[in-house]
Motif scaffolding. Sequence first.
Motif, short mmCIF file in Angstrom:
data_model
loop_
_atom_site.label_atom_id
_atom_site.label_comp_id
_atom_site.label_asym_id
_atom_site.label_seq_id
_atom_site.Cartn_x
_atom_site.Cartn_y
_atom_site.Cartn_z
N ARG A 28 -77.76 24.93 80.62
CA ARG A 28 -76.72 25.50 81.48
C ARG A 28 -77.12 25.35 82.93
NH1 ARG A 28 -73.18 29.54 79.19
NH2 ARG A 28 -73.40 29.62 76.91
N ILE A 29 -76.13 25.17 83.78
CA ILE A 29 -76.40 24.96 85.20
C ILE A 29 -75.62 25.98 86.03
CG2 ILE A 29 -76.81 22.50 84.85
CD1 ILE A 29 -74.06 22.04 86.19
N ASP A 30 -75.92 26.05 87.31
CA ASP A 30 -75.18 26.87 88.26
C ASP A 30 -74.36 25.95 89.15
OD1 ASP A 30 -76.55 29.02 87.21
OD2 ASP A 30 -78.04 29.08 88.82
N LEU A 31 -73.15 26.41 89.49
CA LEU A 31 -72.28 25.61 90.35
C LEU A 31 -71.74 26.46 91.49
CD1 LEU A 31 -71.35 24.71 87.11
CD2 LEU A 31 -70.54 22.82 88.53
N VAL A 32 -71.61 25.84 92.67
CA VAL A 32 -71.02 26.48 93.83
C VAL A 32 -69.88 25.58 94.30
CG1 VAL A 32 -71.38 27.29 96.19
CG2 VAL A 32 -73.22 27.50 94.50
N GLY A 33 -68.69 26.15 94.41
CA GLY A 33 -67.54 25.38 94.86
C GLY A 33 -66.87 26.04 96.04
N HIS A 34 -66.56 25.25 97.07
CA HIS A 34 -65.87 25.78 98.24
C HIS A 34 -64.47 25.20 98.33
CE1 HIS A 34 -64.84 25.41 102.67
NE2 HIS A 34 -64.91 26.71 102.49
N SER A 35 -63.50 26.04 98.61
CA SER A 35 -62.11 25.63 98.80
C SER A 35 -61.61 24.87 97.56
CB SER A 35 -62.01 24.79 100.08
OG SER A 35 -60.65 24.66 100.49
N LEU A 36 -61.11 23.64 97.73
CA LEU A 36 -60.63 22.89 96.58
C LEU A 36 -61.73 22.70 95.54
CD1 LEU A 36 -58.49 21.22 95.10
CD2 LEU A 36 -59.20 19.24 96.48
N GLY A 37 -62.97 22.56 96.00
CA GLY A 37 -64.08 22.40 95.07
C GLY A 37 -64.18 23.55 94.09
N ALA A 38 -63.84 24.76 94.54
CA ALA A 38 -63.89 25.93 93.65
C ALA A 38 -62.83 25.81 92.56
CB ALA A 38 -63.68 27.20 94.46
N LEU A 39 -61.66 25.30 92.92
CA LEU A 39 -60.60 25.13 91.93
C LEU A 39 -60.96 24.04 90.93
CD1 LEU A 39 -57.79 26.04 91.01
CD2 LEU A 39 -56.82 24.30 92.54
N VAL A 40 -61.61 22.99 91.40
CA VAL A 40 -62.05 21.91 90.51
C VAL A 40 -63.06 22.45 89.50
CG1 VAL A 40 -63.31 19.72 90.38
CG2 VAL A 40 -61.57 20.07 92.16
N VAL A 41 -64.01 23.26 89.98
CA VAL A 41 -65.00 23.84 89.06
C VAL A 41 -64.30 24.76 88.06
CG1 VAL A 41 -67.02 25.32 88.85
CG2 VAL A 41 -66.88 23.67 90.72
N ARG A 42 -63.37 25.55 88.54
CA ARG A 42 -62.64 26.45 87.64
C ARG A 42 -61.94 25.66 86.53
NH1 ARG A 42 -57.19 29.93 89.11
NH2 ARG A 42 -56.89 30.86 87.03
N TYR A 43 -61.27 24.59 86.90
CA TYR A 43 -60.58 23.76 85.89
C TYR A 43 -61.60 23.21 84.90
CZ TYR A 43 -57.73 20.14 83.78
OH TYR A 43 -57.07 19.34 82.86
N TRP A 44 -62.72 22.73 85.41
CA TRP A 44 -63.76 22.17 84.54
C TRP A 44 -64.28 23.22 83.57
CZ3 TRP A 44 -69.09 23.36 84.38
CH2 TRP A 44 -69.86 22.48 83.62
N VAL A 45 -64.51 24.44 84.07
CA VAL A 45 -65.01 25.52 83.21
C VAL A 45 -63.99 25.86 82.13
CG1 VAL A 45 -65.55 28.00 83.17
CG2 VAL A 45 -66.56 26.53 84.93
N GLN A 46 -62.72 25.93 82.51
CA GLN A 46 -61.70 26.39 81.58
C GLN A 46 -61.18 25.30 80.65
OE1 GLN A 46 -59.63 29.40 84.81
NE2 GLN A 46 -58.51 29.01 82.93
#
Length: 208
Positions: A28-46
């Motif tokens: 497992r890893i940790d991710l930090v997303g800013h602005s659009l990057g946060a939405l991209v990470v959210r989509y990837w997680v979900q």
Amino acid sequence: DGTSPVEPLAQQLDAEVEKLRKATGAARIDLVGHSLGALVVRYWVQKLDGAARTRRFVSLAGPHQGVVGAWAAHLPLAVQLKPDSPFLKDLQQDSRAIESIEAFDFYTPMDAVIVPALRQHLPGARVRRGYPKVPTHSQMHTHPLMLQVIHDALVQGARAFPAETSLIGRLDRATEAVEESARKAAAKAAEKLHRPQPSPSPSPAPAP
């Protein structure tokens, strides 16, 4: 530039995650997303089974509830970022993937890009904090205060953030309660809509 929707960006993230996991041996890893990057990470997680490969996710000023300014544009990404777009509605349907990891939702009420700041709310996040000392959207990942906050989130996890008692914290909790009630009401309405309806009773035959 708005020409690429979120999905291809999430696929790129998935490839980079796998490279990192292979190089480090981390499950497992940790991710930090800013602005659009946060939405991209959210989509990837979900949507791309990212939750199974994520320990902690820090969202910084993510447009999770859409961007009002997107109404004026027609590029693929802008269409997805319109408030209540089919893309965002689909993500809102189920926050269990976000709830299964340690997710942090950080924003600044001074944000002039995503307004109101409540549109940055990440459903399912364990910790939500507003930082009015950060003056702009773009400084959410560079401001010294946020660098310390990100460090604390990644190193200590949720225990680094005791219950918020400020006015901003109370407003956040009130907003979360309203949104939870709205989600439950929507789920009940959908269930009622799809519930089989009883067949109408046949009309009595006319008397001879």
